[in-house]
Design an enzyme around this catalytic site. Structure first.
Site, PDB file in Angstrom:
ATOM      1  N   ASP A   1      22.188  14.443  38.591  1.00  0.00           N
ATOM      2  CA  ASP A   1      21.896  13.924  39.485  1.00  0.00           C
ATOM      3  C   ASP A   1      22.069  16.333  40.207  1.00  0.00           C
ATOM      4  O   ASP A   1      22.939  16.722  40.115  1.00  0.00           O
ATOM      5  CB  ASP A   1      22.937  14.007  40.377  1.00  0.00           C
ATOM      6  CG  ASP A   1      22.986  13.231  42.074  1.00  0.00           C
ATOM      7  OD1 ASP A   1      22.783  11.911  41.918  1.00  0.00           O
ATOM      8  OD2 ASP A   1      23.214  13.760  42.413  1.00  0.00           O
ATOM      9  N   ILE A   2      21.529  16.272  40.783  1.00  0.00           N
ATOM     10  CA  ILE A   2      21.027  17.487  41.848  1.00  0.00           C
ATOM     11  C   ILE A   2      22.610  18.250  42.294  1.00  0.00           C
ATOM     12  O   ILE A   2      23.002  19.370  42.733  1.00  0.00           O
ATOM     13  CB  ILE A   2      19.792  17.575  42.429  1.00  0.00           C
ATOM     14  CG1 ILE A   2      19.299  18.936  42.968  1.00  0.00           C
ATOM     15  CG2 ILE A   2      20.029  17.088  44.041  1.00  0.00           C
ATOM     16  CD1 ILE A   2      18.076  19.411  42.961  1.00  0.00           C
TER      17      ILE A   2
ATOM     18  N   ASN B   1      22.929   1.944  44.911  1.00  0.00           N
ATOM     19  CA  ASN B   1      23.289   1.524  46.289  1.00  0.00           C
ATOM     20  C   ASN B   1      21.730   1.353  46.768  1.00  0.00           C
ATOM     21  O   ASN B   1      20.771   0.940  45.826  1.00  0.00           O
ATOM     22  CB  ASN B   1      23.187   2.833  47.508  1.00  0.00           C
ATOM     23  CG  ASN B   1      24.595   4.079  46.395  1.00  0.00           C
ATOM     24  OD1 ASN B   1      25.325   2.985  46.668  1.00  0.00           O
ATOM     25  ND2 ASN B   1      24.440   4.686  45.977  1.00  0.00           N
TER      26      ASN B   1
ATOM     27  N   VAL C   1      17.067   7.050  47.847  1.00  0.00           N
ATOM     28  CA  VAL C   1      15.250   7.577  46.949  1.00  0.00           C
ATOM     29  C   VAL C   1      15.070   6.198  47.230  1.00  0.00           C
ATOM     30  O   VAL C   1      16.066   5.181  46.423  1.00  0.00           O
ATOM     31  CB  VAL C   1      15.720   8.441  45.805  1.00  0.00           C
ATOM     32  CG1 VAL C   1      14.315   7.964  45.131  1.00  0.00           C
ATOM     33  CG2 VAL C   1      16.297  10.109  45.897  1.00  0.00           C
TER      34      VAL C   1
ATOM     35  N   HIS D   1      18.287   3.123  40.963  1.00  0.00           N
ATOM     36  CA  HIS D   1      18.798   4.145  40.077  1.00  0.00           C
ATOM     37  C   HIS D   1      19.972   3.745  39.797  1.00  0.00           C
ATOM     38  O   HIS D   1      20.929   2.930  40.521  1.00  0.00           O
ATOM     39  CB  HIS D   1      18.700   6.132  40.139  1.00  0.00           C
ATOM     40  CG  HIS D   1      18.254   5.511  42.131  1.00  0.00           C
ATOM     41  ND1 HIS D   1      18.030   5.643  42.636  1.00  0.00           N
ATOM     42  CD2 HIS D   1      20.402   5.963  42.106  1.00  0.00           C
ATOM     43  CE1 HIS D   1      18.958   5.926  43.512  1.00  0.00           C
ATOM     44  NE2 HIS D   1      19.607   6.162  43.437  1.00  0.00           N
TER      45      HIS D   1
ATOM     46  N   HIS E   1      23.765   4.966  39.082  1.00  0.00           N
ATOM     47  CA  HIS E   1      24.630   6.575  39.146  1.00  0.00           C
ATOM     48  C   HIS E   1      25.190   6.361  38.627  1.00  0.00           C
ATOM     49  O   HIS E   1      25.757   5.364  37.733  1.00  0.00           O
ATOM     50  CB  HIS E   1      25.600   6.832  40.672  1.00  0.00           C
ATOM     51  CG  HIS E   1      23.943   6.830  41.896  1.00  0.00           C
ATOM     52  ND1 HIS E   1      24.495   7.821  42.044  1.00  0.00           N
ATOM     53  CD2 HIS E   1      23.612   6.058  42.105  1.00  0.00           C
ATOM     54  CE1 HIS E   1      23.836   8.466  43.283  1.00  0.00           C
ATOM     55  NE2 HIS E   1      22.466   6.944  43.744  1.00  0.00           N
TER      56      HIS E   1
HETATM   57  P1  5GP Z   1      20.947   7.153  46.936  1.00  0.00           P
HETATM   58  O1  5GP Z   1      21.885   7.462  47.878  1.00  0.00           O
HETATM   59  O2  5GP Z   1      19.322   7.199  47.245  1.00  0.00           O
HETATM   60  O3  5GP Z   1      21.842   6.561  46.247  1.00  0.00           O
HETATM   61  O4  5GP Z   1      20.996   8.231  45.513  1.00  0.00           O
HETATM   62  C1  5GP Z   1      19.581   9.375  44.775  1.00  0.00           C
HETATM   63  C2  5GP Z   1      20.491  10.629  44.057  1.00  0.00           C
HETATM   64  O5  5GP Z   1      19.341  11.683  44.268  1.00  0.00           O
HETATM   65  C3  5GP Z   1      21.450  11.082  45.017  1.00  0.00           C
HETATM   66  O6  5GP Z   1      22.877  11.410  44.307  1.00  0.00           O
HETATM   67  C4  5GP Z   1      21.250  13.046  45.466  1.00  0.00           C
HETATM   68  O7  5GP Z   1      21.912  14.026  45.063  1.00  0.00           O
HETATM   69  C5  5GP Z   1      19.973  12.634  44.194  1.00  0.00           C
HETATM   70  N1  5GP Z   1      18.367  13.478  44.741  1.00  0.00           N
HETATM   71  C6  5GP Z   1      17.716  13.663  45.448  1.00  0.00           C
HETATM   72  N2  5GP Z   1      17.543  14.586  45.636  1.00  0.00           N
HETATM   73  C7  5GP Z   1      17.360  15.381  44.223  1.00  0.00           C
HETATM   74  C8  5GP Z   1      16.238  15.798  43.033  1.00  0.00           C
HETATM   75  O8  5GP Z   1      15.510  16.364  43.824  1.00  0.00           O
HETATM   76  N3  5GP Z   1      16.382  15.875  41.907  1.00  0.00           N
HETATM   77  C9  5GP Z   1      17.775  14.988  41.407  1.00  0.00           C
HETATM   78  N4  5GP Z   1      17.718  15.315  39.830  1.00  0.00           N
HETATM   79  N5  5GP Z   1      18.429  14.136  41.992  1.00  0.00           N
HETATM   80  C10 5GP Z   1      18.259  14.055  43.544  1.00  0.00           C
END
Ligand code: 5GP
Ligand code: ZN
Length: 119
Positions: free
Chosen positions: A30-31, A87, A96, A100, A102
Site C-alpha cells: 500500500d502506498i 472495504n 479504489v 482488494h 488489505h
Molecule cells: P480502499 O480505501 O479502497 O479500501 O483502499 C485503497 C488503498 O489503496 C488505500 O489504502 C490507499 O493507500 C491505496 N492506494 C491508493 N492509491 C495507490 C497507489 O497508487 N498505489 C498503491 N500501491 N496503493 C494505493
C-alpha cells in the site's frame, strides 16, 4: 478497465511495489501504509467491489485467502497475528473501486472496529 488504478497496476501501466503475482492474483505494498506491513491483495479480474463477485468466482475468492496466508508467513505475521480488511462502498470507506484485501500487521491493532470501538 483503463480508468481503474489497480487494473493499471496489474497491466504494469502504473508502478507498484509488487510482492506476489500469479495468473489470477497480484499483491503489492500500500502506498500509504497504516502499519509496518500493509499489503493489498488483488484479483486480476476487475470487480468493482465484493458485491460484484458471483458463484463462479468462489474458487478465486478462496485463493485470495491462501495468498493472505502465504504473505503473512513471508512477512513474519503468522505468529504475531494480523488483520484482513475489505472495504465496500461509500460508508465502508472504499476508495479504489477494484476489489482488494488489505493485509495489515506488524504492530498491535488495538482499534477493533468490528467490536464496535471507535465507530
Ligand atoms: P480502499 O480505501 O479502497 O479500501 O483502499 C485503497 C488503498 O489503496 C488505500 O489504502 C490507499 O493507500 C491505496 N492506494 C491508493 N492509491 C495507490 C497507489 O497508487 N498505489 C498503491 N500501491 N496503493 C494505493
Ligand atoms: Zn480494476
Amino acid at each position: 478497465m483503463s480508468d481503474c488504478l489497480f487494473c493499471n497496476i496489474i497491466e504494469k501501466k502504473a508502478d507498484a511495489d509488487i510482492v506476489y503475482e500469479d495468473e489470477d492474483i497480484i499483491a503489492f505494498k500500500d502506498i500509504n501504509p497504516v502499519a509496518p506491513v500493509h499489503l493489498l491483495i488483488v484479483p486480476r479480474k476487475h470487480f468493482d467491489s465484493i458485491l460484484s463477485i458471483g458463484e463462479e468466482d468462489a474458487y478465486l475468492v478462496g485463493r485470495l485467502h491462501l495468498v493472505v496466508n502465504k504473505l503473512a508467513g513471508e512477512f513474519g505475521l503468522q505468529e504475531r497475528g494480523f488483520r484482513i480488511v475489505i472495504n465496500c462502498g461509500e460508508e465502508g470507506g472504499q476508495a479504489v473501486l477494484h476489489l482488494h484485501f488489505h493485509l495489515i500487521g506488524g504492530k498491535p491493532l488495538y482499534h477493533n472496529i468490528a467490536k464496535g470501538r471507535g465507530v
